[in-house]
Structure formats: structure tokens, C-alpha cells
Write a protein that holds these residues in place. Structure first.
Motif, PDB file in Angstrom:
ATOM      1  N   GLU A   1       4.088   3.511   0.106  1.00 44.11           N
ATOM      2  CA  GLU A   1       5.035   4.640   0.903  1.00 44.11           C
ATOM      3  C   GLU A   1       5.340   4.219   2.237  1.00 44.11           C
ATOM      4  O   GLU A   1       6.297   4.645   2.797  1.00 44.11           O
ATOM      5  N   ASN A   2       4.618   3.629   3.176  1.00 45.35           N
ATOM      6  CA  ASN A   2       4.938   3.184   4.344  1.00 45.35           C
ATOM      7  C   ASN A   2       5.856   1.883   4.362  1.00 45.35           C
ATOM      8  O   ASN A   2       6.156   1.465   5.500  1.00 45.35           O
ATOM      9  N   LEU A   3       6.190   1.258   3.306  1.00 49.67           N
ATOM     10  CA  LEU A   3       7.001  -0.010   3.439  1.00 49.67           C
ATOM     11  C   LEU A   3       8.479   0.282   3.823  1.00 49.67           C
ATOM     12  O   LEU A   3       9.207   1.359   3.050  1.00 49.67           O
ATOM     13  N   ARG A   4       8.910  -0.419   4.616  1.00 47.63           N
ATOM     14  CA  ARG A   4      10.025  -0.295   5.078  1.00 47.63           C
ATOM     15  C   ARG A   4      10.523  -1.929   5.474  1.00 47.63           C
ATOM     16  O   ARG A   4       9.844  -2.722   5.638  1.00 47.63           O
ATOM     17  N   LYS A   5      11.862  -1.861   5.291  1.00 47.71           N
ATOM     18  CA  LYS A   5      12.474  -3.258   5.471  1.00 47.71           C
ATOM     19  C   LYS A   5      12.783  -3.462   6.871  1.00 47.71           C
ATOM     20  O   LYS A   5      13.147  -2.606   7.902  1.00 47.71           O
ATOM     21  N   GLU A   6      12.257  -4.668   7.349  1.00 45.00           N
ATOM     22  CA  GLU A   6      12.344  -4.868   9.044  1.00 45.00           C
ATOM     23  C   GLU A   6      13.737  -5.573   9.147  1.00 45.00           C
ATOM     24  O   GLU A   6      14.564  -6.130   8.436  1.00 45.00           O
ATOM     25  N   GLU A   7      14.232  -4.974  10.494  1.00 43.72           N
ATOM     26  CA  GLU A   7      15.728  -5.518  10.981  1.00 43.72           C
ATOM     27  C   GLU A   7      16.078  -7.201  10.297  1.00 43.72           C
ATOM     28  O   GLU A   7      16.898  -7.444  10.156  1.00 43.72           O
ATOM     29  N   THR A   8      14.846  -7.796  11.022  1.00 46.13           N
ATOM     30  CA  THR A   8      15.096  -9.633  10.853  1.00 46.13           C
ATOM     31  C   THR A   8      14.775  -9.738   9.406  1.00 46.13           C
ATOM     32  O   THR A   8      14.767 -11.012   8.910  1.00 46.13           O
TER      33      THR A   8
ATOM     34  N   ARG B   1       7.232  -6.680  -4.499  1.00 44.67           N
ATOM     35  CA  ARG B   1       6.578  -7.418  -5.647  1.00 44.67           C
ATOM     36  C   ARG B   1       5.059  -7.718  -5.439  1.00 44.67           C
ATOM     37  O   ARG B   1       4.282  -7.359  -6.563  1.00 44.67           O
ATOM     38  N   GLU B   2       4.671  -8.054  -4.317  1.00 41.04           N
ATOM     39  CA  GLU B   2       3.207  -7.946  -4.015  1.00 41.04           C
ATOM     40  C   GLU B   2       2.495  -6.690  -4.451  1.00 41.04           C
ATOM     41  O   GLU B   2       1.155  -6.804  -5.036  1.00 41.04           O
ATOM     42  N   ILE B   3       3.132  -5.867  -3.598  1.00 39.57           N
ATOM     43  CA  ILE B   3       2.342  -4.484  -3.969  1.00 39.57           C
ATOM     44  C   ILE B   3       2.463  -4.149  -5.551  1.00 39.57           C
ATOM     45  O   ILE B   3       1.347  -3.714  -5.854  1.00 39.57           O
ATOM     46  N   GLU B   4       3.382  -4.281  -5.989  1.00 40.46           N
ATOM     47  CA  GLU B   4       3.589  -4.143  -7.514  1.00 40.46           C
ATOM     48  C   GLU B   4       2.635  -4.753  -8.298  1.00 40.46           C
ATOM     49  O   GLU B   4       1.954  -4.152  -9.138  1.00 40.46           O
ATOM     50  N   ASN B   5       2.360  -5.898  -8.172  1.00 42.84           N
ATOM     51  CA  ASN B   5       1.321  -6.862  -8.690  1.00 42.84           C
ATOM     52  C   ASN B   5      -0.043  -6.448  -8.423  1.00 42.84           C
ATOM     53  O   ASN B   5      -0.968  -6.764  -9.118  1.00 42.84           O
TER      54      ASN B   5
ATOM     55  N   TYR C   1      11.822  -9.115   1.699  1.00 43.30           N
ATOM     56  CA  TYR C   1      11.476  -7.631   1.416  1.00 43.30           C
ATOM     57  C   TYR C   1      11.064  -7.375   0.063  1.00 43.30           C
ATOM     58  O   TYR C   1      10.115  -6.746  -0.249  1.00 43.30           O
ATOM     59  N   ASP C   2      11.821  -8.085  -1.037  1.00 40.38           N
ATOM     60  CA  ASP C   2      11.696  -7.980  -2.478  1.00 40.38           C
ATOM     61  C   ASP C   2      10.488  -8.497  -2.621  1.00 40.38           C
ATOM     62  O   ASP C   2       9.590  -8.064  -3.595  1.00 40.38           O
ATOM     63  N   ARG C   3       9.909  -9.491  -2.235  1.00 37.72           N
ATOM     64  CA  ARG C   3       8.642 -10.474  -2.322  1.00 37.72           C
ATOM     65  C   ARG C   3       7.423  -9.523  -1.815  1.00 37.72           C
ATOM     66  O   ARG C   3       6.456  -9.402  -2.579  1.00 37.72           O
TER      67      ARG C   3
END
Length: 154
Positions: A132-139, A150-154, A145-147
């Protein structure tokens, strides 16, 4: 196919307690690749065949008295248990070395590495919060971000 590639694909993963979640996925399909019925012994368990004596007591049958089907089911369990035994490090092996059922060994490893049901629920809540708190960082790149996703998903 290149034999080194084939050997790498068939090499079973080793669990040391820190890589259990990845090991669990890999070993499931490793066992299935050997024999789908071996995986069924992990799921459904196995107990030695029994017979009832003249007093009505249930006794474990002598292996020489097993039917062909009983031998076959035992063989599936042995295949799965062998894979599990040889895919754990020595500290993990000491937890399961007396198991005669692949299901029992699997459940002991799962409880040891993942904890009880309440511990798993707590971990799941933590992961849900992390998601829920996952956000893409500017840099951050989309790939990075996808990695993380997927770590959370797994």
C-alpha cells in the motif's frame, strides 16, 4: 541442448533458512518434474501400510507383504523425501532427518521457516502495508520499481 545447461536446470536448490520462499517454489516443481505422484505424497502424506491382526489391532505390515500399489505409493513418498533431504543444509536436515513422510518433512520446514499461522498472518499484514505504501521514486527506473513490486508479490 547443451548438457551443462541441462544439468543446471536439473540441479536442485538448497535451503539454508534464509531463502525458504524461493526454495519452496523451486523444489515444488523439481519434485513435480521427477514425478507428479511424488508431489502428491508431499500434499497428501504417506503412512506405512497396515494390517489388522486376529485381535483386531492395527499393525504396520512387513514390507515383504506390501501389495504392488502399496510399494508404488511408498516409492513416490521416498522420491519426494529424498529430494527434500538432499535440498536442505545440515542445520535444516537435523530438523527432518527422522521423518518417514515427505509431507511431515515439508510441514516441519514450513513451520520452522515461515512460523505458525499467526506469524504468517502478521507477515502478510506487513507485506500488505508495504504494498500500500509502495511508490515509484523519482530516480528509480520502471525496471527497478517492477523488481520491488515483484519482491513483495513473491
Amino acid at each position: 541442448m547443451d548438457t551443462s545447461l541441462a544439468n543446471a536446470a536439473l540441479r536442485q536448490p538448497i535451503v539454508d533458512g534464509t531463502n525458504y520462499s524461493l526454495w519452496k517454489v523451486k523444489i515444488r516443481y523439481y519434485i513435480k518434474s521427477i514425478d507428479e505422484q511424488a508431489w502428491q505424497r508431499v500434499i497428501n502424506g504417506w503412512t506405512p501400510p497396515k494390517r489388522v491382526d486376529e485381535d483386531g489391532d492395527s499393525l504396520i505390515k512387513s514390507e515383504s507383504d506390501w501389495t504392488t500399489d502399496e510399494v508404488q505409493v511408498s516409492n513416490y513418498n521416498s522420491k519426494a523425501l529424498n529430494v527434500i533431504f538432499f535440498s536442505v543444509d545440515m542445520s535444516m536436515f537435523s530438523l527432518i532427518m527422522n521423518c518417514t513422510s515427505a509431507k511431515d518433512a515439508w510441514e516441519i520446514l514450513q513451520k520452522h521457516c515461515e512460523g505458525s499461522e499467526s506469524v504468517r498472518r502478521t507477515k502478510l499484514r506487513m507485506l500488505a502495508s508495504k504494498f500500500e505504501n509502495l511508490r515509484k521514486e523519482e530516480t528509480e527506473t520502471i525496471t527497478d520499481y517492477d523488481r520491488r513490486l515483484r519482491e513483495i508479490e513473491n
